[in-house]
Motif scaffolding. Structure first.
Motif, PDB file in Angstrom:
ATOM      1  N   GLY A  44       1.021  -1.380   0.293  1.00 27.18           N
ATOM      2  CA  GLY A  44      -0.011   0.149   0.190  1.00 27.18           C
ATOM      3  C   GLY A  44       0.844   1.313   0.409  1.00 27.18           C
ATOM      4  N   THR A  45       0.749   1.747   0.971  1.00 26.45           N
ATOM      5  CA  THR A  45       1.941   3.430   1.057  1.00 26.45           C
ATOM      6  C   THR A  45       2.614   2.998   1.792  1.00 26.45           C
ATOM      7  N   GLY A  46       2.958   2.299   2.263  1.00 25.13           N
ATOM      8  CA  GLY A  46       4.265   1.313   2.447  1.00 25.13           C
ATOM      9  C   GLY A  46       4.088   2.166   4.508  1.00 25.13           C
ATOM     10  N   SER A  62       8.231  -7.127   3.570  1.00 25.76           N
ATOM     11  CA  SER A  62       7.104  -6.519   2.383  1.00 25.76           C
ATOM     12  C   SER A  62       7.005  -7.021   1.135  1.00 25.76           C
ATOM     13  N   ILE A  63       5.762  -7.789   1.031  1.00 21.78           N
ATOM     14  CA  ILE A  63       5.381  -8.415  -0.250  1.00 21.78           C
ATOM     15  C   ILE A  63       3.859  -7.431  -0.951  1.00 21.78           C
ATOM     16  N   GLU A  64       4.246  -7.202  -2.241  1.00 23.47           N
ATOM     17  CA  GLU A  64       3.037  -6.650  -2.710  1.00 23.47           C
ATOM     18  C   GLU A  64       3.269  -7.657  -4.785  1.00 23.47           C
ATOM     19  N   ILE A  65       2.276  -7.220  -4.722  1.00 25.99           N
ATOM     20  CA  ILE A  65       1.857  -8.387  -5.449  1.00 25.99           C
ATOM     21  C   ILE A  65       1.824  -7.457  -7.099  1.00 25.99           C
ATOM     22  N   SER A  66       1.428  -5.942  -6.964  1.00 29.60           N
ATOM     23  CA  SER A  66       1.506  -4.707  -7.781  1.00 29.60           C
ATOM     24  C   SER A  66       2.533  -3.586  -8.144  1.00 29.60           C
ATOM     25  N   PRO A  67       3.486  -3.604  -8.947  1.00 30.78           N
ATOM     26  CA  PRO A  67       4.559  -2.765  -9.530  1.00 30.78           C
ATOM     27  C   PRO A  67       3.676  -1.823  -9.403  1.00 30.78           C
ATOM     28  N   GLU A  68       3.150  -1.345  -9.668  1.00 27.29           N
ATOM     29  CA  GLU A  68       2.250   0.049  -9.808  1.00 27.29           C
ATOM     30  C   GLU A  68       2.219   0.718  -8.370  1.00 27.29           C
ATOM     31  N   VAL A  69       1.893  -0.671  -7.609  1.00 24.92           N
ATOM     32  CA  VAL A  69       1.525   0.166  -5.782  1.00 24.92           C
ATOM     33  C   VAL A  69       2.873   0.573  -5.875  1.00 24.92           C
ATOM     34  N   VAL A  70       4.079  -0.686  -5.567  1.00 24.77           N
ATOM     35  CA  VAL A  70       5.405   0.528  -5.588  1.00 24.77           C
ATOM     36  C   VAL A  70       6.017   1.150  -5.436  1.00 24.77           C
ATOM     37  N   GLU A  71       5.434   1.618  -7.044  1.00 21.59           N
ATOM     38  CA  GLU A  71       6.282   2.405  -7.596  1.00 21.59           C
ATOM     39  C   GLU A  71       5.469   3.936  -7.573  1.00 21.59           C
ATOM     40  N   ALA A  72       3.952   4.259  -6.729  1.00 19.92           N
ATOM     41  CA  ALA A  72       3.114   4.977  -6.208  1.00 19.92           C
ATOM     42  C   ALA A  72       3.881   5.461  -4.714  1.00 19.92           C
ATOM     43  N   ALA A  73       3.877   3.856  -3.979  1.00 19.41           N
ATOM     44  CA  ALA A  73       4.402   4.299  -2.369  1.00 19.41           C
ATOM     45  C   ALA A  73       5.872   5.438  -1.780  1.00 19.41           C
ATOM     46  N   GLY A  74       5.619   4.949  -3.724  1.00 16.47           N
ATOM     47  CA  GLY A  74       7.137   6.449  -3.241  1.00 16.47           C
ATOM     48  C   GLY A  74       6.989   7.756  -3.347  1.00 16.47           C
ATOM     49  N   TYR A  75       5.560   8.203  -3.237  1.00 16.27           N
ATOM     50  CA  TYR A  75       4.927   9.496  -2.838  1.00 16.27           C
ATOM     51  C   TYR A  75       4.811   9.334  -2.053  1.00 16.27           C
ATOM     52  N   PHE A  76       4.807   8.380  -0.824  1.00 14.33           N
ATOM     53  CA  PHE A  76       4.501   8.624   0.808  1.00 14.33           C
ATOM     54  C   PHE A  76       5.789   8.397   1.273  1.00 14.33           C
ATOM     55  N   SER A  77       6.469   9.090   0.639  1.00 17.61           N
ATOM     56  CA  SER A  77       7.993   9.156   1.410  1.00 17.61           C
ATOM     57  C   SER A  77       8.644   9.782   2.257  1.00 17.61           C
ATOM     58  N   ARG A  92       9.644  -7.356  -1.877  1.00 14.62           N
ATOM     59  CA  ARG A  92       9.754  -8.534  -2.983  1.00 14.62           C
ATOM     60  C   ARG A  92       7.885  -8.448  -3.787  1.00 14.62           C
ATOM     61  N   ILE A  93       8.100  -8.467  -4.927  1.00 22.60           N
ATOM     62  CA  ILE A  93       6.816  -8.237  -6.023  1.00 22.60           C
ATOM     63  C   ILE A  93       6.617  -9.159  -5.905  1.00 22.60           C
ATOM     64  N   LEU A  94       5.956  -9.806  -5.735  1.00 16.00           N
ATOM     65  CA  LEU A  94       4.873 -11.193  -5.903  1.00 16.00           C
ATOM     66  C   LEU A  94       3.445 -11.032  -4.739  1.00 16.00           C
ATOM     67  N   ASP A  95       2.756 -12.775  -5.057  1.00 21.28           N
ATOM     68  CA  ASP A  95       2.111 -12.791  -4.685  1.00 21.28           C
ATOM     69  C   ASP A  95       2.041 -12.675  -3.082  1.00 21.28           C
ATOM     70  N   GLY A  96       1.654 -12.462  -2.260  1.00 18.55           N
ATOM     71  CA  GLY A  96       1.749 -12.356  -0.787  1.00 18.55           C
ATOM     72  C   GLY A  96       1.304 -14.718  -0.164  1.00 18.55           C
ATOM     73  N   ARG A  97       0.184 -15.094  -0.924  1.00 22.78           N
ATOM     74  CA  ARG A  97      -0.577 -15.946  -0.440  1.00 22.78           C
ATOM     75  C   ARG A  97       0.722 -17.397  -1.070  1.00 22.78           C
ATOM     76  N   THR A  98       1.340 -17.264  -2.506  1.00 26.25           N
ATOM     77  CA  THR A  98       2.168 -17.884  -2.966  1.00 26.25           C
ATOM     78  C   THR A  98       3.306 -18.122  -2.081  1.00 26.25           C
ATOM     79  N   TRP A  99       4.318 -16.551  -1.713  1.00 25.24           N
ATOM     80  CA  TRP A  99       5.255 -16.955  -0.952  1.00 25.24           C
ATOM     81  C   TRP A  99       4.839 -17.867   0.451  1.00 25.24           C
ATOM     82  N   LEU A 100       3.737 -17.362   0.817  1.00 30.60           N
ATOM     83  CA  LEU A 100       3.984 -18.160   2.150  1.00 30.60           C
ATOM     84  C   LEU A 100       3.486 -19.643   1.902  1.00 30.60           C
TER      85      LEU A 100
END
Length: 239
Positions: A44-46, A62-77, A92-100
């Motif tokens: 999310g916002t991080g 921190s696991i995030e499936i969407s690279p766009e969300v990771v990019e957007a999190a930069g606006y909350f630096s 990590r940019i991937l699915d959290g359920r898959t990771w676990l």
């Protein structure tokens, strides 16, 4: 005031959602036996991950499936800089359920804050199967902190998610802020660590964040605590 929207749905902000985002980061610390390794599912916002990094932890993934969300999190630096700069932080940019499901690593604290369960693709992160997977990835005395929204959801669905959590974890406490709830779950009996509660307010950076949320004392933080294990079992009886 900045907010993050995914497919038109607001999933975090720099002001309005701060209490929720920060409590998700801090509450597991009050319960976990150890706090060395933490996992946050849903960047999310991080802000939540940054709050975990305020604590005495060795690593935060921190696991995030969407690279766009990771990019957007930069606006909350201004609120999440540690997520991108702290050497203890891994993103990590991937699915959290898959990771676990696929990785053998275990954690002391797992924080799950995906988007709402009624959003496409998120429902499988609110099921007994997911809670079982998460439970298998906790160290002894570890804590799963699960965010569950009460808004835009009828009572029966809300209770069903809690019942699914109870089918895996014998001990569950509910905290609440507005229409957001936080379920703190463990395989071992839950007890709030009073020393750690005080320690949070001894940390200047944490105390400042609490003051911004109008949480002035340990007692005012405890006002967000609502139901213990027995009370929750009564609430979901018959579901």
């Amino acid at each position: 005031h900045r907010f993050l929207r995914v497919n038109g749905k607001t999933d975090g902000s720099s002001e309005g959602d701060n209490t929720t985002q920060m409590l998700l980061g801090y509450l597991p610390y009050l319960y976990a036996r150890n706090t060395a390794d933490a996992l946050v599912i849903g960047l999310g916002t991080g802000i939540t991950s940054a709050c975990v990094l305020d604590l005495p932890v060795d690593s935060v993934e921190s696991i995030e499936i969407s690279p766009e969300v990771v990019e957007a999190a930069g606006y909350f630096s201004a609120l999440n800089e540690r997520v991108f700069t702290d050497p203890r932080s891994t993103l990590r940019i991937l699915d959290g359920r898959t990771w676990l499901s696929s990785m053998p690593k275990k954690y002391d604290m797992i924080i799950s804050e995906p988007s709402n369960p009624w959003q496409t693709g998120n429902a499988n992160l609110f099921t007994a199967d997911f809670f079982r997977i998460a439970g298998n990835r906790l160290n002894e005395g570890g804590i799963l902190c699960q965010w569950i929204p009460y808004y835009n959801m009828d009572s029966s669905h809300f209770k069903l998610i809690i019942k699914s959590l109870q089918s895996v974890f014998p001990y569950v406490h509910l905290w609440m802020s507005g229409t957001d709830t936080f379920l703190l779950s463990s395989m071992q009996p839950l007890e709030i660590n009073a020393q750690r509660l005080d320690n949070l307010f001894d940390r200047a950076e944490v105390r400042k964040k609490f003051e911004d949320m109008h949480i002035e004392t340990p007692g005012s933080l405890l006002s967000f605590y609502y139901l213990d294990t027995a009370s929750l079992q009564t609430m979901t009886q018959g579901i």
